[in-house]
Design a protein around this motif. Structure first.
Motif, PDB file in Angstrom:
ATOM      1  N   PRO A  36       0.814  -1.228   0.000  1.00  0.00           N
ATOM      2  CA  PRO A  36       0.000   0.000   0.000  1.00  0.00           C
ATOM      3  C   PRO A  36       0.848   1.279   0.000  1.00  0.00           C
ATOM      4  N   HIS A  37       2.064   1.197   0.513  1.00  0.00           N
ATOM      5  CA  HIS A  37       2.952   2.366   0.495  1.00  0.00           C
ATOM      6  C   HIS A  37       3.730   2.466  -0.814  1.00  0.00           C
ATOM      7  N   SER A  38       4.232   1.352  -1.300  1.00  0.00           N
ATOM      8  CA  SER A  38       5.114   1.394  -2.463  1.00  0.00           C
ATOM      9  C   SER A  38       4.385   1.456  -3.804  1.00  0.00           C
ATOM     10  N   LEU A  39       3.298   0.724  -3.958  1.00  0.00           N
ATOM     11  CA  LEU A  39       2.658   0.636  -5.267  1.00  0.00           C
ATOM     12  C   LEU A  39       2.171   1.983  -5.825  1.00  0.00           C
ATOM     13  N   PRO A  40       1.572   2.862  -5.028  1.00  0.00           N
ATOM     14  CA  PRO A  40       1.174   4.153  -5.612  1.00  0.00           C
ATOM     15  C   PRO A  40       2.353   4.944  -6.187  1.00  0.00           C
ATOM     16  N   VAL A  41       3.473   4.911  -5.516  1.00  0.00           N
ATOM     17  CA  VAL A  41       4.654   5.636  -6.006  1.00  0.00           C
ATOM     18  C   VAL A  41       5.213   4.935  -7.242  1.00  0.00           C
ATOM     19  N   LEU A  42       5.256   3.616  -7.216  1.00  0.00           N
ATOM     20  CA  LEU A  42       5.750   2.874  -8.372  1.00  0.00           C
ATOM     21  C   LEU A  42       4.871   3.115  -9.594  1.00  0.00           C
ATOM     22  N   ARG A  43       3.564   3.191  -9.386  1.00  0.00           N
ATOM     23  CA  ARG A  43       2.654   3.503 -10.498  1.00  0.00           C
ATOM     24  C   ARG A  43       2.961   4.886 -11.073  1.00  0.00           C
ATOM     25  N   ARG A  44       3.233   5.838 -10.195  1.00  0.00           N
ATOM     26  CA  ARG A  44       3.567   7.188 -10.657  1.00  0.00           C
ATOM     27  C   ARG A  44       4.879   7.191 -11.431  1.00  0.00           C
ATOM     28  N   LEU A  45       5.858   6.405 -10.987  1.00  0.00           N
ATOM     29  CA  LEU A  45       7.134   6.333 -11.709  1.00  0.00           C
ATOM     30  C   LEU A  45       6.930   5.786 -13.120  1.00  0.00           C
ATOM     31  N   ILE A  46       6.069   4.797 -13.246  1.00  0.00           N
ATOM     32  CA  ILE A  46       5.787   4.222 -14.560  1.00  0.00           C
ATOM     33  C   ILE A  46       4.941   5.182 -15.383  1.00  0.00           C
ATOM     34  N   SER A  47       3.910   5.758 -14.787  1.00  0.00           N
ATOM     35  CA  SER A  47       3.026   6.685 -15.485  1.00  0.00           C
ATOM     36  C   SER A  47       3.761   7.912 -16.009  1.00  0.00           C
ATOM     37  N   SER A  48       4.709   8.414 -15.239  1.00  0.00           N
ATOM     38  CA  SER A  48       5.473   9.594 -15.658  1.00  0.00           C
ATOM     39  C   SER A  48       6.544   9.235 -16.684  1.00  0.00           C
ATOM     40  N   GLU A  49       6.722   7.941 -16.929  1.00  0.00           N
ATOM     41  CA  GLU A  49       7.735   7.400 -17.828  1.00  0.00           C
ATOM     42  C   GLU A  49       9.153   7.634 -17.314  1.00  0.00           C
ATOM     43  N   THR A  50       9.282   7.769 -16.004  1.00  0.00           N
ATOM     44  CA  THR A  50      10.608   7.790 -15.400  1.00  0.00           C
ATOM     45  C   THR A  50      11.243   6.427 -15.620  1.00  0.00           C
ATOM     46  N   PHE A  51      10.438   5.371 -15.492  1.00  0.00           N
ATOM     47  CA  PHE A  51      10.849   4.023 -15.841  1.00  0.00           C
ATOM     48  C   PHE A  51      10.005   3.589 -17.025  1.00  0.00           C
ATOM     49  N   GLN A  53       9.307   0.611 -20.161  1.00  0.00           N
ATOM     50  CA  GLN A  53       9.425  -0.791 -20.544  1.00  0.00           C
ATOM     51  C   GLN A  53       9.688  -1.707 -19.354  1.00  0.00           C
ATOM     52  N   ILE A  54       8.994  -1.421 -18.263  1.00  0.00           N
ATOM     53  CA  ILE A  54       9.068  -2.289 -17.096  1.00  0.00           C
ATOM     54  C   ILE A  54       7.658  -2.390 -16.527  1.00  0.00           C
ATOM     55  N   SER A  55       7.288  -3.574 -16.153  1.00  0.00           N
ATOM     56  CA  SER A  55       5.953  -3.770 -15.597  1.00  0.00           C
ATOM     57  C   SER A  55       5.945  -3.374 -14.121  1.00  0.00           C
ATOM     58  N   LEU A  56       4.765  -3.128 -13.614  1.00  0.00           N
ATOM     59  CA  LEU A  56       4.626  -2.802 -12.202  1.00  0.00           C
ATOM     60  C   LEU A  56       5.134  -3.939 -11.315  1.00  0.00           C
ATOM     61  N   PRO A  57       4.771  -5.195 -11.590  1.00  0.00           N
ATOM     62  CA  PRO A  57       5.300  -6.279 -10.745  1.00  0.00           C
ATOM     63  C   PRO A  57       6.834  -6.357 -10.773  1.00  0.00           C
ATOM     64  N   GLU A  58       7.428  -6.127 -11.948  1.00  0.00           N
ATOM     65  CA  GLU A  58       8.893  -6.177 -12.044  1.00  0.00           C
ATOM     66  C   GLU A  58       9.527  -5.013 -11.282  1.00  0.00           C
ATOM     67  N   LEU A  59       8.943  -3.824 -11.408  1.00  0.00           N
ATOM     68  CA  LEU A  59       9.482  -2.676 -10.682  1.00  0.00           C
ATOM     69  C   LEU A  59       9.349  -2.896  -9.175  1.00  0.00           C
ATOM     70  N   TYR A  60       8.248  -3.504  -8.752  1.00  0.00           N
ATOM     71  CA  TYR A  60       8.089  -3.813  -7.325  1.00  0.00           C
ATOM     72  C   TYR A  60       9.192  -4.769  -6.857  1.00  0.00           C
ATOM     73  N   ARG A  61       9.479  -5.784  -7.658  1.00  0.00           N
ATOM     74  CA  ARG A  61      10.534  -6.739  -7.292  1.00  0.00           C
ATOM     75  C   ARG A  61      11.907  -6.063  -7.244  1.00  0.00           C
ATOM     76  N   ARG A  62      12.096  -5.023  -8.061  1.00  0.00           N
ATOM     77  CA  ARG A  62      13.391  -4.341  -8.149  1.00  0.00           C
ATOM     78  C   ARG A  62      13.361  -2.967  -7.479  1.00  0.00           C
ATOM     79  N   ARG A  63      12.435  -2.752  -6.559  1.00  0.00           N
ATOM     80  CA  ARG A  63      12.251  -1.433  -5.948  1.00  0.00           C
ATOM     81  C   ARG A  63      13.475  -0.936  -5.189  1.00  0.00           C
ATOM     82  N   GLU A  64      14.347  -1.835  -4.750  1.00  0.00           N
ATOM     83  CA  GLU A  64      15.546  -1.402  -4.031  1.00  0.00           C
ATOM     84  C   GLU A  64      16.506  -0.648  -4.945  1.00  0.00           C
TER      85      GLU A  64
END
Length: 146
Positions: A36-51, A53-64
């Motif tokens: 609940p803390h990480s996914l909203p930020v990860l979605r924003r990173l993907i939505s803004s195209e900061t990252f 060609q990476i899926s949300l599940p993959e970015l979550y696994r590599r969040r470190e």
């Protein structure tokens, strides 16, 4: 060594310090084990195209691997700038015209905030249901009234 923007109470430095505090909080949330803390930020990173060609599940696994520079880039893109450096220059050039509201309000963006593809859609929803519509790049979010 002191931080280059600390100690000066100019409007642009106050804005920059606020953005850096938001970025620190978002960075901590993005790397959190709590979905609940990480996914909203990860979605924003993907939505803004900061990252890209990476899926949300993959970015979550590599969040470190997410660094503060990624968060600052995301905030700059959401504010309509090409990158953090350009955004910082805009703030320094015209601090009175820079809106910090969305950066501060979006500190905890995601659940239960409601995202829209455009600001007019968000305004319509907020007029009917309440809340504060805030533009985020081409999208918008409605922050619930407190």
């Amino acid at each position: 060594m002191t931080h280059p923007i600390c100690g000066l109470n100019t409007p642009e430095n106050e804005i920059l310090k606020s953005i850096l505090r938001v970025a620190k909080s978002l960075h901590r949330a993005a790397r959190s084990d709590s979905r609940p803390h990480s996914l909203p930020v990860l979605r924003r990173l993907i939505s803004s195209e900061t990252f890209r060609q990476i899926s949300l599940p993959e970015l979550y696994r590599r969040r470190e691997t997410i660094q503060r520079k990624h968060i600052l880039q995301m905030l700059a893109l959401e504010a309509g700038s090409l990158n953090w450096s350009e955004y910082k220059k805009k703030i320094k050039a015209q601090p009175e015209k820079q809106s910090l509201n969305y950066n501060l309000a979006l500190k905890h963006a995601g659940y239960p905030n409601i995202w829209f593809s455009s600001l007019p859609e968000a305004k319509t929803y907020a007029a009917e249901q309440g809340g504060q519509p805030i533009p985020v790049g081409q999208q918008a979010v409605v922050i619930p009234s407190q």
